[in-house]
Design an enzyme around this catalytic site. Sequence first.
Site, PDB file in Angstrom:
ATOM      1  N   ASP A  60       5.746  12.970  -8.503  1.00 23.35           N
ATOM      2  CA  ASP A  60       6.291  13.848  -7.465  1.00 23.35           C
ATOM      3  C   ASP A  60       7.813  13.736  -7.541  1.00 23.35           C
ATOM      4  O   ASP A  60       8.363  12.894  -8.263  1.00 23.35           O
ATOM      5  CB  ASP A  60       5.719  13.469  -6.092  1.00 23.35           C
ATOM      6  CG  ASP A  60       5.870  14.612  -5.074  1.00 23.35           C
ATOM      7  OD1 ASP A  60       6.490  15.636  -5.405  1.00 23.35           O
ATOM      8  OD2 ASP A  60       5.380  14.452  -3.940  1.00 23.35           O
ATOM      9  N   CYS A 116     -20.410  -1.572   5.453  1.00 21.39           N
ATOM     10  CA  CYS A 116     -20.026  -0.759   4.298  1.00 21.39           C
ATOM     11  C   CYS A 116     -20.457  -1.531   3.059  1.00 21.39           C
ATOM     12  O   CYS A 116     -20.333  -2.759   3.021  1.00 21.39           O
ATOM     13  CB  CYS A 116     -18.520  -0.528   4.301  1.00 21.39           C
ATOM     14  SG  CYS A 116     -17.905   0.208   2.772  1.00 21.39           S
ATOM     15  N   CYS A 152     -19.253  -1.119  -0.051  1.00 21.11           N
ATOM     16  CA  CYS A 152     -18.302  -1.085  -1.159  1.00 21.11           C
ATOM     17  C   CYS A 152     -18.043  -2.528  -1.618  1.00 21.11           C
ATOM     18  O   CYS A 152     -18.271  -3.471  -0.859  1.00 21.11           O
ATOM     19  CB  CYS A 152     -17.013  -0.376  -0.746  1.00 21.11           C
ATOM     20  SG  CYS A 152     -15.793  -1.423   0.061  1.00 21.11           S
ATOM     21  N   CYS A 206     -15.915  -4.711   0.882  1.00 26.66           N
ATOM     22  CA  CYS A 206     -16.565  -5.122   2.129  1.00 26.66           C
ATOM     23  C   CYS A 206     -17.759  -6.031   1.868  1.00 26.66           C
ATOM     24  O   CYS A 206     -18.068  -6.902   2.686  1.00 26.66           O
ATOM     25  CB  CYS A 206     -17.024  -3.903   2.925  1.00 26.66           C
ATOM     26  SG  CYS A 206     -15.649  -2.884   3.491  1.00 26.66           S
TER      27      CYS A 206
END
Length: 650
Positions: A88, A273, A275, A278
Amino acid sequence: MFELKERDGLARICELRTRHGSVTTPALLPVVNPNQLTITPRVMRERFKVQILITNSYIIKTDEALREKALSGGLHRLLDFDGPVMTDSGTFQSYVYGKVGVGHKEIVEFQRDIGSDIGTILDVFSEPDWTEEQTRKATEETLHRAEESVPLKGDMLLAGTVQGGVYPELRRECAERLSTMAFDVHPIGGVVPLLENYRFADIAEVIIASKKGLDPSRPVHLFGAGHPMMFPFAVLLGCDLFDSASYAKYAREERFMYPTGTKFLRDLHDLACDCPACSSTSVKELVAMSVAERTRTIAEHNLFTSLKELRKVRNAIHEGSIWEMVEMRARAHPALLAVLKVLKKHGEYLEGFEPVSRRGAFFYCGPESYDRPVVKMYRERFFSRYRRPGSKVLVGFEEGPKPYSRGYAGEIAKISQEVDADFLVASFFGPAPIELDELYPIAQSVIPDHLDHEVAESVRKTMERHAHTHGYPLAVMWEGDETLEFLKDVVPGKSRHDLDLLRARAVLDMQFGRGAADILDGRKVEFVKSRNTGKIRNIIIDGVHAFSMRAHDGRLTPKMEGARMLMVVLPPHAMRVIIQDEPAEFAAKGNNVFAKFVVDCDPDIRPGDSVLVVNTKGALAAVGRALMVKGEMLAFKRGIAVRVKETAED
Ligand code: GUN
Ligand code: ZN
């Protein structure tokens, strides 16, 4: 370069090629701040399978050590990442801090010189609370800078940001003008303040206005929209790329991101969660961690969750359930529910990209499901294309078991003995003649028995419209044997109809346009049926196999002979994809039609339509399935526009 692989409406799975490899979109570009590596690029690549990163060239350029390293060893070495990297330009910094000490040409040259795969112009961030005049001036400045930036891009892909605040006309005009310049990617900018205030409906409006003006063959990046709540609807509206600094920013505030919202650590009883981040910890352990470790763990959760949501979105595109996904996610937050209203408002635009059928069934998720383009498309095609079989009596049934011809087989047989009647069901999608009961989406839909009040009202209104236009001297709703007693007295007779023939006629008209069924007039029509299901497999006309019928959506695939018949009865442009003469010769040998060879095409063609591929003189070369609509066929320089199925030289 950018190539379309799969799509559902504006939502699409594409391949974006860069000098450092290909990216499958929709994709998330995690933001890497070289001064503050919460998760290192190497870990992103290896553990998170991140395909592409984004970093800020302005931050690199204004830090002497980073600048020298980037200029001498290149951006990829600086980040320790060998995949594609987008940069950017400092626009966002100028929005946050007021001004940046860098010129718009200089920053593009810098991005090019450090080896960025995709650079970004220094656009002017247009804020949502600006007046139209203010926004117009800023947008003009963005366009001026865009024009001066393109000649500097060298081998780098360049992103030209669409600005225009919350003014649809400015967005669209900006998008149109940027599309005439040699950009490779189009970010939609200025949406971060909308996201921060959960103004998702306004974001949806901004995306639609921008998409309307953009070249459809270029990838669209939603700048700064890194929350998984955004992904399904933004993809549905045609966004391909997202970047996220949020995963780290939210983590620093101890906030967990979910596809359904955001939660502070202090408000969580359990992590709930699965993932990897976690799974290996708990709320208690997180609280006991050092700040740095806690931030990193939450950032990992946020990144895993965001990447997973995009994988789900890609699956949904693949199986044709992106609308269901958007409607289900909309239940999570009123601000997402408001997006569904915007989708309804732009139903006509969205219908222009609506596939004619999908792999999966239509699942009713709530009253808003009625506003999906597929419903509108069926209804409009029914009213403009369907022709009634010609009996004097119409018998209507309420919604019932599918397919209707089987669900109501007993009633139909009984009535047909005594009365010459046509049959139709007052379905969710609109009037559904019994002979269309296997056509997508009529049979391929799961609708609850009891419709929500406003949907029932819409269905009733559509039936009323039908009642005013159908032209039957007598129409009744079936209420059991007393209806038959009544009909027997008033219009005694016997049915003359053959359901197979009715089905062939109705599907021909619905699929190829009113009049297509005329090809059957005065001809001998026979059917080959499946022994297992009893469904029509092939239609034989005057002894030749002219059409096949697909079991999963009830649509017809013309063989060459069927296509030749359609050429005679359809208007000159209808269902045609006109391609250059030499590629037409290749298509006639079985090669697919690439978009770059398309000269023109019928604007009524939708993805999945069976189309007639003709050369510039109108001679039929092949029959195939369209993957794109007109605007896309004319814009894309890569990829297949029509998958060829049958050819003249077979
Ligand atoms: N990052 C977040 N929003 C924007 C934007 O509007 N323009 C640019 N260049 N970067 C952004
Ligand atoms: Zn987690």
